[in-house]
Design an enzyme around this catalytic site. Structure first.
Site, mmCIF file in Angstrom:
data_model
loop_
_atom_site.group_PDB
_atom_site.id
_atom_site.type_symbol
_atom_site.label_atom_id
_atom_site.label_comp_id
_atom_site.label_asym_id
_atom_site.label_seq_id
_atom_site.Cartn_x
_atom_site.Cartn_y
_atom_site.Cartn_z
ATOM 1 N N THR A 1 20.557 -37.893 0.838
ATOM 2 C CA THR A 1 20.564 -37.295 -0.357
ATOM 3 C C THR A 1 22.108 -36.606 -0.272
ATOM 4 O OG1 THR A 1 18.359 -36.847 -0.587
ATOM 5 C CG2 THR A 1 19.687 -35.266 -1.853
ATOM 6 N N GLU B 1 0.867 -1.282 0.039
ATOM 7 C CA GLU B 1 -0.029 0.095 -0.012
ATOM 8 C C GLU B 1 0.986 1.458 0.022
ATOM 9 O OE1 GLU B 1 -2.163 -3.053 3.014
ATOM 10 O OE2 GLU B 1 -0.033 -2.581 2.192
ATOM 11 N N ARG C 1 19.831 -21.575 -8.600
ATOM 12 C CA ARG C 1 21.200 -21.307 -9.617
ATOM 13 C C ARG C 1 20.420 -21.009 -10.823
ATOM 14 N NH1 ARG C 1 22.259 -25.737 -6.943
ATOM 15 N NH2 ARG C 1 21.809 -27.153 -8.938
#
Length: 383
Positions: free
Chosen positions: A211, A64, A222
């Site tokens: 992982t 705003e 990236r």
């Protein structure tokens, strides 16, 4: 929070068009406003758009204020104007003054909000302040679209936890890797680019130690330009992360948090020192009900919401952690990229227990689906 009943006939086609424009402004905040909500604002006078604005980084101007400044910089008088804003204007002093004060002082005639603010510090009070000041107020125009933009902020404000989006890249037969662990690349570069867009809008990107050991990911954004890097969160119950892992490299931008469970004291002290030297935050959240000493997953997401003000979590992990997160009820949304390939024997999307009956199956509602290059992106939310 008082919910305002919507009566769609009160809105004209022009109202819809201007609020759609405000939503487009709000999308410009996707990568910058966290932990604040993404908000857009359009100021209209005599059927002319005289001001546009969207929320900036935390501590900077809200939508705003930017729209008022935009109108004033162009020489427009905003008194008597109609303001379209995608979230109820704030009415409290935080890092910035209340937007309600600015709108009242500007003598605007009407404020149309897409939805109420779920923040308990606002929760209808902003709209009430505007009404009390003699400004016409309406709320609820394109509320569904506005909700989608701030799904994580809303959940953090109302439930004390972030929105958890689990991303999976899989083949047509639901495999995320070959049986030997090879997974790069199942989906196309187009899908990977789209995945980085979802990374960029998240407050943090989360993965597991499996992982990190297998792929050694950077776990940052990236493939697209972004003004900030999301927080990186590693679930590593027993502090097995190799010190030279890319996820610990603070030169990649952003910051890394490692979350462990119950760890042997000497090893904990050793790893604490290593991580401290790498400017990595270490948090211990062991699951008291788990004799194996693993991380308490629900407690982790509560911590992310309450302590780090995380709105959206983007998960990119292996099938074991995926399964644990789903079993614990921590996942709100599945983001699946499906490639037109058949891998045969391999690793699935999530390690889940065998079922004896379909009555206990994990069911999800479709949000949307779309083609991304030669792949199919499917979004689903928990029933």
């Amino acid at each position: 929070m008082r919910h305002i009943v919507i009566n769609e006939p009160m809105y004209t086609q022009e109202d819809h068009d201007y609020m759609t424009m405000a939503l487009a402004e709000a999308k410009k905040s996707l990568f910058i406003s966290n932990p604040n909500p993404r908000v857009g604002c359009v100021i209209v006078k005599n059927k002319q758009v005289i001001g546009l604005g969207h929320t900036q980084a935390a501590g900077s101007d809200h939508a705003e204020i930017n729209a008022l400044k935009d109108a004033q910089s162009k020489g427009f008088d905003v008194s008597g104007a109609t303001v379209y804003v995608t979230l109820e204007p704030c009415c409290h002093h935080g890092r910035t003054p209340p937007c309600t004060d600015a709108l009242i002082n500007a003598k605007v005639a009407t404020v149309i909000a897409a939805m109420p603010d779920p923040n308990p510090l606002v929760a209808g009070q902003g709209l009430e302040q505007l009404r009390t000041a003699g400004i016409e107020v309406r709320c609820g125009l394109l509320e569904k679209d506005a909700t989608e933009l701030n799904i994580g902020f809303i959940q953090r404000m109302t439930q004390g936890k972030p929105w958890v989006r689990l991303k999976v890249a899989a083949s047509l037969d639901g495999k995320t890797a070959l049986s030997n662990g090879v997974s790069q690349w199942i989906t196309s570069s187009d899908a990977r680019h789209d995945g980085h867009l979802w990374r960029a809008r998240a407050c943090c990107i989360l993965t597991g130690i499996g992982t990190v050991k297998e792929d050694n990911p950077q776990l940052n954004v990236r493939d697209i330009e972004t003004p900030r890097q999301p927080l990186r969160v590693l679930i590593d119950s027993f502090l097995e992360v190799p010190p030279d892992s890319k996820i610990l490299d603070d030169s990649l931008g952003g910051h890394t948090v490692v979350v462990c469970g119950q760890v042997e004291v000497n090893h904990f002290e050793k790893m604490s020192q290593i991580l401290r030297e790498k400017n990595v935050t270490l948090v211990s959240l062991p699951d008291a009900s788990n004799s194996k000493g693993k991380v308490d997953l629900p407690a982790l997401f509560k911590y992310l919401a309450e302590k780090l003000h995380i709105n959206e979590v983007h998960v990119e992990a292996g099938f074991k952690l995926n399964g644990s997160l789903i079993r614990e009820g921590c996942v709100d949304e599945l983001l699946i990229y499906m490639a037109p390939k058949l891998l045969g024997d391999g690793m699935g999307m999530a390690y889940l227990p065998a079922l004896d009956t379909l009555d206990n199956v994990s069911s999800w509602d479709l949000i949307d689906h779309t083609s991304i290059g030669n792949d199919l992106r499917i979004r689903l939310k928990k029933k």
